[in-house]
Write a protein that holds these residues in place. Structure first.
Motif, mmCIF file in Angstrom:
data_model
loop_
_atom_site.group_PDB
_atom_site.id
_atom_site.type_symbol
_atom_site.label_atom_id
_atom_site.label_comp_id
_atom_site.label_asym_id
_atom_site.label_seq_id
_atom_site.Cartn_x
_atom_site.Cartn_y
_atom_site.Cartn_z
ATOM 1 N N ASN A 90 0.846 -1.190 0.000
ATOM 2 C CA ASN A 90 0.000 0.000 0.000
ATOM 3 C C ASN A 90 0.881 1.239 0.000
ATOM 4 O OD1 ASN A 90 -1.997 1.911 0.347
ATOM 5 N ND2 ASN A 90 -3.015 0.860 2.008
ATOM 6 N N THR A 91 1.607 1.427 1.074
ATOM 7 C CA THR A 91 2.613 2.482 1.127
ATOM 8 C C THR A 91 3.789 1.952 1.925
ATOM 9 O OG1 THR A 91 1.606 3.426 3.097
ATOM 10 C CG2 THR A 91 0.992 4.407 1.004
ATOM 11 N N SER A 92 4.871 2.678 1.901
ATOM 12 C CA SER A 92 6.058 2.282 2.652
ATOM 13 C C SER A 92 6.387 3.376 3.643
ATOM 14 C CB SER A 92 7.230 2.047 1.704
ATOM 15 O OG SER A 92 7.667 3.279 1.160
ATOM 16 N N ASP A 93 7.549 3.287 4.256
ATOM 17 C CA ASP A 93 7.927 4.286 5.245
ATOM 18 C C ASP A 93 8.290 5.627 4.610
ATOM 19 O OD1 ASP A 93 10.142 3.307 4.058
ATOM 20 O OD2 ASP A 93 11.245 2.854 5.878
ATOM 21 N N ILE A 94 8.300 5.702 3.286
ATOM 22 C CA ILE A 94 8.487 7.001 2.648
ATOM 23 C C ILE A 94 7.161 7.494 2.075
ATOM 24 C CG2 ILE A 94 10.933 6.703 2.136
ATOM 25 C CD1 ILE A 94 10.214 5.829 -0.654
ATOM 26 N N THR A 95 6.074 6.934 2.553
ATOM 27 C CA THR A 95 4.679 7.356 2.327
ATOM 28 C C THR A 95 4.138 7.080 0.940
ATOM 29 O OG1 THR A 95 4.990 9.658 1.601
ATOM 30 C CG2 THR A 95 5.043 9.221 3.989
#
Length: 731
Positions: free
Chosen positions: A398-403
């Motif tokens: 869906n998303t990662s830690d960089i949004t």
């Protein structure tokens, strides 16, 4: 296979079970950041609620988690000061666990009992297990009037009769022995939409001399005189919130009672649904006459900061006999793109005591750092990207830690027979530059040029629109992709929802890639390829799969799972359970789909299983077996591998089917190989007519012969550096 026949031969033909029977496999190693993960295929964690309990009778406390986002119980056994995923224990817990799970031994018999949510408040299950045989009994409460009973936990207020201790759906209560008398008491937020704290004292010990009666009376509706007004804003000493007593937010709230400062007075930790922090409400009075006049972030050093709605749990998870603090988001679904669900299990080690904790943040990805966990909505796909003869793993999220969403590439540094996956690219193709979320990938020849393309659906961050896209592959044997060549496919009179799922496959055996689209309402659409990238809706409820409140956000993939030359349909949805339709092209409905397909060694039976909430299945031959494995991604951001349990290895001689053969020029030649290999077509004169292309095991490959003159042709195959040939005739 002997165990299968013993168990089921009397009820169901063994042949049916032999088609689709799997074991959860953990033998394949995975490496992330040069570290070999101890349990890579455990399926991920997002909003886990932490409990301890001895599952296997070895007198050690194991972990029992309930992840709200996956609506799933997860079990881990303690072994040599580490935890190992043990899914065979998940089915011992009642299917009726709802909203939250707290394990507490209310009757002091040494066995943890279940407290969980209910539409009427709280329900309780007494642990009636004996000699390792787990069982639970629903606790029934006497209401004190007329001798009637209730399945919901009751408490006495002002009226003579007892009433349900009602909770808001999104609330998490605190259940523990706060007065030190041996029975369990309860703190909860006043219902409905309240901002004050109720205290329900258990008078079982006082009235009956035992702790097993769960006899509650509400002591106050405003414990400590404190009101929670908004995130970090409180009113004390019975004062109203600002704005005339109006509460800014009336969403869910979480509570945890503990002595946080060693003064022998019970304090409370609180958080609410739009907040990222935990707050300590220190009690300056006592339990019955509490005085709360201040609040502070908790802990004060490296405070909890989880977007959003953290909840706290107090359990010993590092085997030192002292309870630690674990904080996780108490959410059902992701509402903020930048919620970091890769690092959502914050572990604070307690170097003090249970009654005077000294907490320090040890890691913010507890247990998550032992498994493949890409955050949420992990979607796996396999392709031999480097043309080295084995399948590599790609995972979107869906998303990662960089949004924004990325594709993670795990190269297979092992072999086709013994895979080993190592993360070598955290942002394959620099896809993050497109500012997408809700990314779901697959590899398929969607433009029917004989090369395998990268196909994906995704939602744009800036406008919220979801589309079906592909990046054409310019190589026959590996992946040669460029974002500059990305194309979008439009479907007439159709808007793709962000929770809908597209699978590219040839449904009608005409050699062109069609679309199966799982709709939000549970329906499965069949869109027929009309030529090029033009599609028309052929069937709105394919295989009878129409709208259903029991089936949402349908996902699917196709593969020949039982190695009979006929593709099967694998279905997933929000329940986390797989369903398999045998020979789906000839099926008239999905009603007879196989469901109980996963072997449980503890019960010696096949069962269905929640594999992590919403799931996305794919298939790949990553073992030296003729039958493909099923690899499942899920809401929790992890992966699960299901290996066919027949252990039927590849025969020494490769098996390849060409059909139809002979065939007219206007038809399509299908090639079906029993293992990964490469293929090219050669004229009888020795001239090479097509480039070498990879074949996936048990996945039909379509080859157009329209440009071939009538005659005999040779199809040459290469596997393990050896070649062999088959002839086919075009007329």
């Amino acid at each position: 296979m002997t165990r299968i026949f013993i168990l089921i031969a009397l009820t169901i033909p063994a042949r049916l079970f032999a088609q689709f029977t799997y074991v959860l496999d953990t033998r394949i190693s995975a490496v992330v950041d040069k570290v070999s993960l101890s349990q890579p295929w455990s399926g991920g964690l997002n909003a886990a609620q932490y409990n301890t309990m001895d599952l296997n009778g070895d007198a050690k406390n194991d972990l029992v988690l309930f992840d709200r986002m996956g609506n799933k119980v997860l079990t881990f056994l303690a072994a040599e000061d580490a935890y190992q995923y043990a899914p065979e224990y998940e089915k011992i817990f009642p299917a009726e666990i709802q909203n939250w799970l707290l394990l507490r031994d209310f009757n002091l018999d040494g066995k943890k009992d279940i407290f969980t949510g209910d539409i009427f408040g709280i329900k309780v299950y007494t642990n009636t297990s004996q000699d390792g045989n787990f069982s639970w009994e629903r606790y029934m409460f006497f209401n004190g009037v007329g001798g009637t009973k209730s399945g919901a936990l009751l408490t006495k207020g002002l009226s003579p009769a007892k009433n349900n201790l009602q909770l808001q759906y999104d609330d998490l209560p605190s259940i523990s022995d706060v007065d030190g008398d041996g029975d369990l008491d309860i703190f909860n937020m006043i219902y409905p939409n309240g901002n004050t704290i109720e205290f329900h004292r258990n008078l079982s010990k006082e009235r009956y001399g035992t702790s097993d009666s769960l006899d509650f009376e509400r002591q106050t509706r405003a414990w400590g005189g404190v009101s929670e007004c908004s995130c970090g804003t409180f009113a004390f000493n019975g004062a109203d919130c600002i704005d005339g007593g109006r509460v800014e937010h009336a969403g869910g709230k979480s509570l945890l009672a503990l002595d946080a400062n060693g003064d022998a007075k019970m304090d409370l930790l609180i958080s609410e649904a739009t907040c990222s922090f935990l707050f300590l409400l220190p009690n300056e009075g006592d339990l019955i006459s509490p005085v709360i006049s201040s609040s502070s972030f908790f802990p004060q050093i490296n405070r909890v900061n989880i977007l959003n709605y953290p909840a706290a749990y107090y359990e010993d998870v590092d085997f030192d006999g002292v309870k630690d603090l674990i904080a996780t988001p108490n959410i059902y679904a992701k509402t903020f793109l930048n919620t970091n669900l890769k690092r959502s299990n914050w572990f604070y080690k307690n170097s003090g005591s249970n009654d005077n904790p000294l907490l320090s943040l040890s890691e913010d990805n507890f247990l998550q750092n032992t498994m493949i966990d890409v955050g949420d909505n992990s979607v796996p796909a396999f392709m031999d990207y480097d043309s080295d003869g084995d399948l590599d793993l790609f995972v979107s999220s869906n998303t990662s830690d960089i949004t924004v969403a990325t594709i993670k590439l795990f190269e297979n540094t092992g072999t086709g027979a013994e895979a080993k996956f190592e993360l070598i690219n955290d942002n394959y193709l620099n896809l993050s530059s497109l500012a997408l979320f809700n990314l779901k990938i697959q590899f398929a020849d969607i433009n029917n040029d004989g090369k395998t393309d990268l196909v994906y659906t995704a939602t744009k961050v800036f406008n919220g629109q979801t589309s079906l896209n592909f990046i054409p592959n310019t190589s026959f044997s590996s992946l040669s992709l460029s974002l500059m060549n990305m194309e979008t496919i439009s479907l007439p009179s159709f808007t793709l929802g962000r929770n809908e799922n597209v699978h590219v496959t040839d449904v009608n055996s005409d050699g062109k890639s069609d679309l199966l689209i799982g709709r939000t309402n549970g329906a499965l659409n069949y869109w027929r390829n009309m030529g090029g990238q033009s599609f028309a809706l052929e069937r709105e409820e394919y295989l009878g799969l129409g709208s259903s409140i029991l089936r949402q956000n349908l996902s699917c993939t196709t593969a020949d799972l039982d190695n009979d030359g006929k593709p099967d349909l694998i279905l997933g949805d929000q329940s986390g359970q797989l369903k398999i339709v045998s020979n789906y092209r000839k099926a008239t409905s999905a009603d007879a789909a196989a469901v109980n397909i996963i072997w449980n060694p503890r019960t010696a039976s096949y069962e269905s299983r929640n594999l992590g909430g919403q799931i996305w299945p794919t298939t790949a031959n990553i073992f030296a077996q003729r039958k493909a494995a099923i690899i499942v991604g899920n809401t929790l951001g992890g992966l699960t591998i299901l290996r066919h349990d027949s252990e039927e290895e590849f025969p020494k001689t490769p098996v390849v089917d060409l059909y139809p053969n002979p065939l007219p020029q206007e038809q399509v030649l299908f090639v079906l190989a029993d293992r990964p290999m490469s293929m090219q077509i050669i004229a009888v004169t020795g001239q090479t007519l097509t480039p070498s292309v990879p074949l996936l095991a048990n996945q039909p490959y379509s080859q157009s012969v329209a440009a071939f003159k009538p005659g005999i042709y040779i199809m040459q195959f290469t596997v393990d550096n050896k070649t062999f040939a088959r002839k086919f005739v075009v007329y």
